[in-house]
Motif scaffolding. Structure first.
Motif, PDB file in Angstrom:
ATOM      1  N   THR A  23      68.228 182.526 -75.676  1.00 36.53           N
ATOM      2  CA  THR A  23      69.619 181.763 -75.807  1.00 36.53           C
ATOM      3  C   THR A  23      70.277 181.642 -74.394  1.00 36.53           C
ATOM      4  O   THR A  23      71.191 180.467 -74.680  1.00 36.53           O
ATOM      5  CB  THR A  23      70.492 182.717 -76.661  1.00 36.53           C
ATOM      6  N   LEU A  24      69.996 181.896 -73.493  1.00 41.02           N
ATOM      7  CA  LEU A  24      70.947 181.961 -72.402  1.00 41.02           C
ATOM      8  C   LEU A  24      70.462 181.213 -71.284  1.00 41.02           C
ATOM      9  O   LEU A  24      71.076 180.492 -70.521  1.00 41.02           O
ATOM     10  CB  LEU A  24      71.183 183.444 -71.846  1.00 41.02           C
ATOM     11  N   ALA A  25      69.028 181.400 -70.779  1.00 42.32           N
ATOM     12  CA  ALA A  25      68.745 181.002 -69.737  1.00 42.32           C
ATOM     13  C   ALA A  25      68.188 179.502 -69.413  1.00 42.32           C
ATOM     14  O   ALA A  25      67.806 178.964 -70.432  1.00 42.32           O
ATOM     15  CB  ALA A  25      67.139 181.827 -69.275  1.00 42.32           C
ATOM     16  N   ASP A  26      68.241 178.944 -68.231  1.00 37.27           N
ATOM     17  CA  ASP A  26      67.828 177.575 -67.799  1.00 37.27           C
ATOM     18  C   ASP A  26      66.451 177.977 -67.409  1.00 37.27           C
ATOM     19  O   ASP A  26      65.706 176.922 -67.395  1.00 37.27           O
ATOM     20  CB  ASP A  26      68.893 177.054 -66.951  1.00 37.27           C
ATOM     21  N   SER A  27      66.067 178.820 -66.484  1.00 37.28           N
ATOM     22  CA  SER A  27      64.917 178.868 -66.235  1.00 37.28           C
ATOM     23  C   SER A  27      64.487 180.415 -66.046  1.00 37.28           C
ATOM     24  O   SER A  27      65.351 181.232 -66.297  1.00 37.28           O
ATOM     25  CB  SER A  27      64.695 178.207 -64.856  1.00 37.28           C
ATOM     26  N   LEU A  28      63.140 180.834 -65.956  1.00 36.30           N
ATOM     27  CA  LEU A  28      62.782 182.065 -65.818  1.00 36.30           C
ATOM     28  C   LEU A  28      61.707 182.279 -64.973  1.00 36.30           C
ATOM     29  O   LEU A  28      60.973 181.146 -64.311  1.00 36.30           O
ATOM     30  CB  LEU A  28      62.298 182.711 -67.159  1.00 36.30           C
ATOM     31  N   VAL A  29      61.533 183.363 -64.380  1.00 36.44           N
ATOM     32  CA  VAL A  29      60.630 183.702 -63.361  1.00 36.44           C
ATOM     33  C   VAL A  29      60.024 185.300 -64.065  1.00 36.44           C
ATOM     34  O   VAL A  29      60.798 186.226 -64.324  1.00 36.44           O
ATOM     35  CB  VAL A  29      61.307 184.214 -61.961  1.00 36.44           C
ATOM     36  N   VAL A  30      58.755 185.305 -63.929  1.00 33.28           N
ATOM     37  CA  VAL A  30      58.059 186.660 -64.407  1.00 33.28           C
ATOM     38  C   VAL A  30      57.552 187.451 -63.147  1.00 33.28           C
ATOM     39  O   VAL A  30      56.701 186.530 -62.514  1.00 33.28           O
ATOM     40  CB  VAL A  30      56.890 186.230 -65.358  1.00 33.28           C
ATOM     41  N   LEU A  31      57.887 188.596 -63.107  1.00 34.86           N
ATOM     42  CA  LEU A  31      57.264 189.450 -61.892  1.00 34.86           C
ATOM     43  C   LEU A  31      56.135 190.365 -62.443  1.00 34.86           C
ATOM     44  O   LEU A  31      56.729 190.797 -63.718  1.00 34.86           O
ATOM     45  CB  LEU A  31      58.465 189.868 -61.150  1.00 34.86           C
ATOM     46  N   ARG A  32      55.070 190.473 -61.945  1.00 36.06           N
ATOM     47  CA  ARG A  32      54.254 191.584 -62.235  1.00 36.06           C
ATOM     48  C   ARG A  32      53.474 192.066 -60.820  1.00 36.06           C
ATOM     49  O   ARG A  32      53.138 191.218 -60.073  1.00 36.06           O
ATOM     50  CB  ARG A  32      53.254 191.059 -63.124  1.00 36.06           C
ATOM     51  N   ASP A  33      53.470 193.301 -60.893  1.00 36.51           N
ATOM     52  CA  ASP A  33      53.042 194.188 -59.654  1.00 36.51           C
ATOM     53  C   ASP A  33      53.253 193.469 -58.465  1.00 36.51           C
ATOM     54  O   ASP A  33      52.683 193.045 -57.360  1.00 36.51           O
ATOM     55  CB  ASP A  33      51.294 193.987 -59.609  1.00 36.51           C
ATOM     56  N   GLY A  34      54.929 193.149 -58.425  1.00 37.48           N
ATOM     57  CA  GLY A  34      55.468 192.555 -57.121  1.00 37.48           C
ATOM     58  C   GLY A  34      55.140 191.033 -56.513  1.00 37.48           C
ATOM     59  O   GLY A  34      55.545 190.702 -55.679  1.00 37.48           O
ATOM     60  N   LYS A  35      54.405 190.294 -57.577  1.00 34.24           N
ATOM     61  CA  LYS A  35      54.346 188.866 -57.388  1.00 34.24           C
ATOM     62  C   LYS A  35      55.009 188.042 -58.364  1.00 34.24           C
ATOM     63  O   LYS A  35      54.924 188.456 -59.654  1.00 34.24           O
ATOM     64  CB  LYS A  35      52.707 188.672 -57.333  1.00 34.24           C
ATOM     65  N   ILE A  36      55.290 186.858 -58.164  1.00 41.80           N
ATOM     66  CA  ILE A  36      55.962 186.092 -59.326  1.00 41.80           C
ATOM     67  C   ILE A  36      54.577 185.515 -59.642  1.00 41.80           C
ATOM     68  O   ILE A  36      53.813 184.983 -59.044  1.00 41.80           O
ATOM     69  CB  ILE A  36      56.743 184.796 -58.527  1.00 41.80           C
ATOM     70  N   ARG A  37      54.461 185.516 -60.909  1.00 43.14           N
ATOM     71  CA  ARG A  37      53.062 185.128 -61.849  1.00 43.14           C
ATOM     72  C   ARG A  37      53.658 183.822 -62.537  1.00 43.14           C
ATOM     73  O   ARG A  37      52.468 183.003 -62.938  1.00 43.14           O
ATOM     74  CB  ARG A  37      53.055 186.213 -62.842  1.00 43.14           C
ATOM     75  N   LEU A  38      54.887 183.758 -62.907  1.00 47.42           N
ATOM     76  CA  LEU A  38      55.026 182.539 -63.651  1.00 47.42           C
ATOM     77  C   LEU A  38      56.453 181.955 -63.505  1.00 47.42           C
ATOM     78  O   LEU A  38      57.387 182.953 -63.348  1.00 47.42           O
ATOM     79  CB  LEU A  38      54.744 182.810 -65.229  1.00 47.42           C
ATOM     80  N   GLU A  39      56.528 180.784 -63.566  1.00 48.89           N
ATOM     81  CA  GLU A  39      58.148 180.152 -63.359  1.00 48.89           C
ATOM     82  C   GLU A  39      58.161 179.144 -64.537  1.00 48.89           C
ATOM     83  O   GLU A  39      56.994 178.316 -64.759  1.00 48.89           O
ATOM     84  CB  GLU A  39      58.391 179.625 -62.040  1.00 48.89           C
ATOM     85  N   GLN A  40      59.114 179.111 -65.436  1.00 45.64           N
ATOM     86  CA  GLN A  40      59.276 178.097 -66.298  1.00 45.64           C
ATOM     87  C   GLN A  40      60.791 177.603 -66.331  1.00 45.64           C
ATOM     88  O   GLN A  40      61.633 178.566 -66.257  1.00 45.64           O
ATOM     89  CB  GLN A  40      58.795 178.720 -67.646  1.00 45.64           C
ATOM     90  N   SER A  41      60.858 176.448 -66.885  1.00 48.20           N
ATOM     91  CA  SER A  41      62.168 175.889 -67.393  1.00 48.20           C
ATOM     92  C   SER A  41      62.264 175.775 -68.901  1.00 48.20           C
ATOM     93  O   SER A  41      60.987 175.658 -69.252  1.00 48.20           O
ATOM     94  CB  SER A  41      62.503 174.673 -66.389  1.00 48.20           C
ATOM     95  N   ARG A  42      63.261 175.570 -69.426  1.00 44.08           N
ATOM     96  CA  ARG A  42      63.420 175.339 -70.815  1.00 44.08           C
ATOM     97  C   ARG A  42      62.633 173.829 -71.211  1.00 44.08           C
ATOM     98  O   ARG A  42      62.585 173.151 -70.478  1.00 44.08           O
ATOM     99  CB  ARG A  42      64.736 174.961 -71.131  1.00 44.08           C
ATOM    100  N   PRO A  43      61.761 173.807 -72.337  1.00 43.67           N
ATOM    101  CA  PRO A  43      61.594 174.997 -73.298  1.00 43.67           C
ATOM    102  C   PRO A  43      60.577 176.135 -72.826  1.00 43.67           C
ATOM    103  O   PRO A  43      59.722 175.804 -72.183  1.00 43.67           O
ATOM    104  CB  PRO A  43      61.141 174.343 -74.745  1.00 43.67           C
TER     105      PRO A  43
END
Lengths: 349, 507
Positions: free
Chosen positions: B218-238
């Motif tokens: 509902t809220l975010a414009d973009s997101l970042v996924v962190l796993r084991d200390g590394k960025i694994r994925l970056e996305q913007s809407r949708p």
């Protein structure tokens, strides 16, 4: 890399050396201080050399050690019992009332005292376990109640044979010989209170370290949640610890009562702080860093030696407190500063 | 003002890394946070989110890489400097921010109290106007009477909002919100979201940390996924939630052939009827069968721990009943469960299972002392034998049964904790996240033992939020989403993708 630097002979020898010294101090520091004190007093004070002095040290130590074992038991489950002195004082009054006012024999006085000690232990347990009051605060409150309650029974007066009673008659009873023998008697060459101390220390050592109940008490002190999740009723065992502490305080009170020979209302007042101190000193014995039975008794012997020696050397009592405090600080440094094992003293306040 | 697209990042991270001892918790994290946007930071437990927040808010000044504010590198960061630069954080734990014993007003103006300009004289009357102002910023609508109250008379949600108002008063350029909804009701969440939206309009950059995918949706414009200390994925809407969950949980291509032979149990060992895992969610019926390993998978907060603790009696179910081999089973405490052969390996090893300073032998014998000490005295020989049995059976690397558990590695500690229960012949063994912080060797070893245990007729339940852990050791998989069983399948009937799809369905 580091290993290579350490290869220089000097560095290699010096690091473990300091480590060895530290380890030695942590393990044997309290024992060494006790031996040093005894040697010192024997060398400097003629009176201290008599065998009666040694026995009087142990007699002095017996009451504090047994009270200290009560504190130790509460400390094993991660708590503390501040009502020890109050219970011992109450025991003095109750035993005197039973024998002097109600004219009963010594064995009944002993039973009455033990029941009262266990009862106070149960009250402590109820406040701490059921009503979830922090142990230090609950037992502090109970200490006040117990100290005051005993005075209500005797109208604030010490109990002695022949004292006038409220109904106009006089107290006809007296401390019976078998009761007086608790302190004054001997088993062979060994004074009775010293014998009681040896037996109780041995019993508490077996109870705490060799039985499943003692094992569980230590488990609760180490990690109550892990103990609960091992399927153990933590509440029940914490309650047990406070009942045992109350009983031991009552035993200390019995010896005290037998020693004084009357229902002195101020008896037991100084016992609490001494008991806590010897239990804390005892933690550092052998580098265990855990409350333990032999350590507490040794701590009491250390204290007994100190007080007896200083008294013989005519050091005033208030200066003795300074020395007591310093010895406690040193023992705490062994446990908390020098030891690599994390000392455990938890008390939720 | 220019539109967001042409603006420069308020805060940017370049190759930020962090290690505690030999444990790398962040490596090579680079990202930019723009004004007037909400960026979500997602990751499972231990992914490095908290560390990243602490680096940004100046708690950990000694990290690798660089933080830049308005393009200028930040040197010698500290909580004070971070705030001076306009980076404000509302931490997840409210207790870290609210000061008990002070009034609501004092809490609101707290950041001003230490300023020299405040002067020496303090009175409630002096700060009330300022407090009103700060509260008005969030339209909290608190009367003077509320402002004078002790802060603990506020509900948790209002305390959360108070902290937010306090941060907003500092005119943040970047606001970090760490799990801000964990204490809030639906209506309050809505209110919070409105505030965040208006902040975005005012040009504030928001870094929003959460594991609730629906909130981020509902809220975010973009997101970042962190796993084991590394960025694994970056996305913007949708957003593509399948990819997000995949990135959170690990993208191991899993066709290294499954080594397990699926076992299916026939006899129901433990049956749950009408049990609620979450207060407001529908009751569930779940069967666990002897002879199989059931994996229970779900994200944080899906109800896995509630299930484990309920079965074990550590936090008894408030609603519903259980039967064990057909007989009623209502454990009120762990002791009841242990007596019936129902055991739990808890989630948090050091807080819930290990006793500091205890040897392996003692740790292993604790739940079974009554059989090892029938007349009170602990039989040391039997205890040592049991310790050695666990060491041999689970291949614990230790010098002997007297080895202290604190001095073992995480994997070996877990072997001891599992082995303790194996030595007690479980009918039902529940393991809550048994492989967290455990090396691959221990994981394989424990997993193997669990399969043997099931083959011998026990019902084994493994809770995990890691798909691959479940796929590698379980026969049957229950997917839990928000307190509800979303799917119940045997492993041969499903795929990794299907499981992830079920998990990522927004409740």
């Amino acid at each position: 890399m580091e290993a290579r630097i350490g290869k220089t002979p000097a560095a290699e020898a010096s690091v473990p050396m300091a480590e060895q010294v530290r380890e030695f101090v942590v393990r044997y520091g309290v024992i060494a201080i006790t031996i040093f004190l005894i040697v010192f007093f024997v060398a400097t004070e003629d009176t201290f050399r008599k065998s009666t002095t040694l026995l009087s040290v142990l007699k002095y130590a017996s009451v504090i050690a047994i009270g200290g074992l009560g504190v130790t038991t509460a400390m094993v489950v991660g708590g503390i019992d501040l009502s020890i002195g109050g219970v011992a004082g109450m025991a003095v009054t109750i035993s005197a009332m039973t024998m002097v006012i109600y004219n009963q024999i010594g064995i009944i006085a002993i039973v009455a005292v033990l029941i009262s000690g266990a009862f106070v232990g149960l009250v402590n347990a109820f406040l701490i376990v059921r009503l979830r009051i922090p142990d230090m605060l609950a037992t502090l409150a109970v200490m006040f109640v117990v100290q005051g309650a005993k005075l209500i029974f005797v109208n604030g007066q010490s109990v002695s044979s022949g004292m006038p009673l409220p109904d106009g008659s006089f107290a006809i009873g007296h401390f019976t010989p078998e009761f007086l023998a608790i302190d004054a008697g001997f088993v062979g060459p060994i004074p009775m209170p010293v014998m009681i101390l040896i037996v109780i220390t041995l019993a508490m050592w077996v109870f705490l370290t060799r039985t499943r109940w003692g094992r569980i008490l230590y488990a609760i002190g180490a990690n109550p949640e892990a103990t609960r999740l091992a399927g153990i009723s933590v509440s029940r065992y914490r309650a047990l610890a406070y009942v045992v502490a109350g009983l031991l305080a009552a035993v200390a009170g019995l010896i005290l009562s037998s020693r004084i020979g009357q229902g002195d209302i101020s008896a037991g007042n100084s016992l609490l702080l001494d008991s806590v101190a010897v239990a804390l000193v005892g933690m550092s014995v052998m580098g265990l860093n855990l409350p333990n039975a032999w350590g507490t008794t040794l701590g009491a012997i250390l204290l007994g030696t100190l007080v007896t020696g200083l008294t013989i050397a005519a050091v005033p009592y208030y200066a003795q407190d300074v020395v007591k405090g310093l010895v406690l600080v040193v023992a705490l440094i062994f446990s908390f500063t020098l030891s690599r094992k994390k000392a455990r003293y938890v008390s939720a306040v | 003002m220019d539109g967001p697209a042409t603006q420069k990042a308020v805060v940017s991270l370049a190759d930020v890394s962090m290690a505690f001892g030999t444990n790398r918790v962040l490596s090579g994290v680079s990202m930019e946070v723009f004004p007037a946007t909400v960026k979500a930071l997602i990751g499972a437990n231990g992914a490095g989110k908290s560390t990243l927040i602490k680096i940004l808010s100046g708690v950990y000044p000694e990290h690798g890489g660089e933080i830049r504010v308005d393009g200028k590198p930040v040197r010698a960061n500290s909580p004070r400097l971070a705030r001076a630069l306009g980076i404000h954080t509302v931490h997840q734990k409210i207790a870290d921010g609210v000061i008990p014993g002070l009034s609501v007003a004092e809490n609101l103006v707290f950041d001003n109290l230490a300023l020299p300009s405040f002067g020496a004289r303090f009175s409630l009357a002096k700060i009330l106007p300022r407090a009103r102002q700060i509260a008005a910023r969030l339209e909290l609508g608190w009367s003077d009477e509320i402002l004078r109250r002790d802060v603990f008379q506020l509900g948790i949600a209002d305390q959360q909002l108070l902290l937010l108002a306090r941060a907003l008063d500092q005119e943040p350029r970047m606001l970090i919100l760490d799990e801000p909804t964990s204490a809030l009701s639906m209506a309050e969440v809505e209110r919070l979201f409105d505030v965040i939206r208006s902040l975005r309009q005012d040009g504030v950059a928001v870094l929003y940390v959460s594991h609730h995918l629906s909130e981020i949706d509902t809220l975010a414009d973009s997101l970042v996924v962190l796993r084991d200390g590394k960025i694994r994925l970056e996305q913007s809407r949708p957003f593509g939630w399948n990819d997000v969950v995949r990135a959170m949980l690990g993208e191991q291509v899993l066709d290294e052939e499954r080594t397990i032979v699926e076992q299916r149990g026939t006899q129901v060992r433990l049956a749950l009827r009408g049990v609620r895992l979450h207060e407001n969610r529908p009751p569930q019926d779940i069967d666990f069968r002897a002879g199989e390993v059931t994996g229970v998978i779900g994200l944080l907060g899906a109800g896995k721990s509630e299930l484990a603790k309920g079965v074990f009696g550590a936090t008894p179910f408030t609603v519903g009943t259980m039967t064990l081999d057909g007989a009623a089973f209502t454990p009120r405490n762990p002791g009841d469960a242990v007596k019936r052969g129902v055991f739990l390996v808890p989630e948090d090893r050091s807080a819930e299972a290990l006793l500091p300073g205890w040897s392996i032998a003692r740790s292993v014998s604790l739940p079974f002392l009554s059989s090892l000490a029938p007349r009170g005295l602990v039989r040391q020989g039997a205890e040592s034998r049991r310790g050695r049995w666990v060491i041999d059976e689970l291949e614990v690397v230790a010098t002997g049964e007297g080895h202290l558990v604190d001095e073992l590695s995480g994997g070996n500690q877990q072997r001891v904790v599992v082995g303790r229960w194996l030595a007690g012949k479980p009918r039902v063994l529940v393991l809550d996240e048994p492989f967290r912080g455990v090396d691959i060797g221990a994981r394989a070893g424990i997993s193997h033992k669990l399969r043997d245990l099931a083959a011998d007729g026990a019902a084994v339940i493994v809770n995990s939020s890691d798909v691959d852990e479940i796929l590698q050791g379980c026969d049957r998989i229950l997917v839990l989403v928000d307190g509800v069983v979303r799917s119940d399948t045997y492993i041969s009937e499903t795929t990794r993708d299907q499981i992830i799809e079920r998990m990522s369905e927004i409740a």
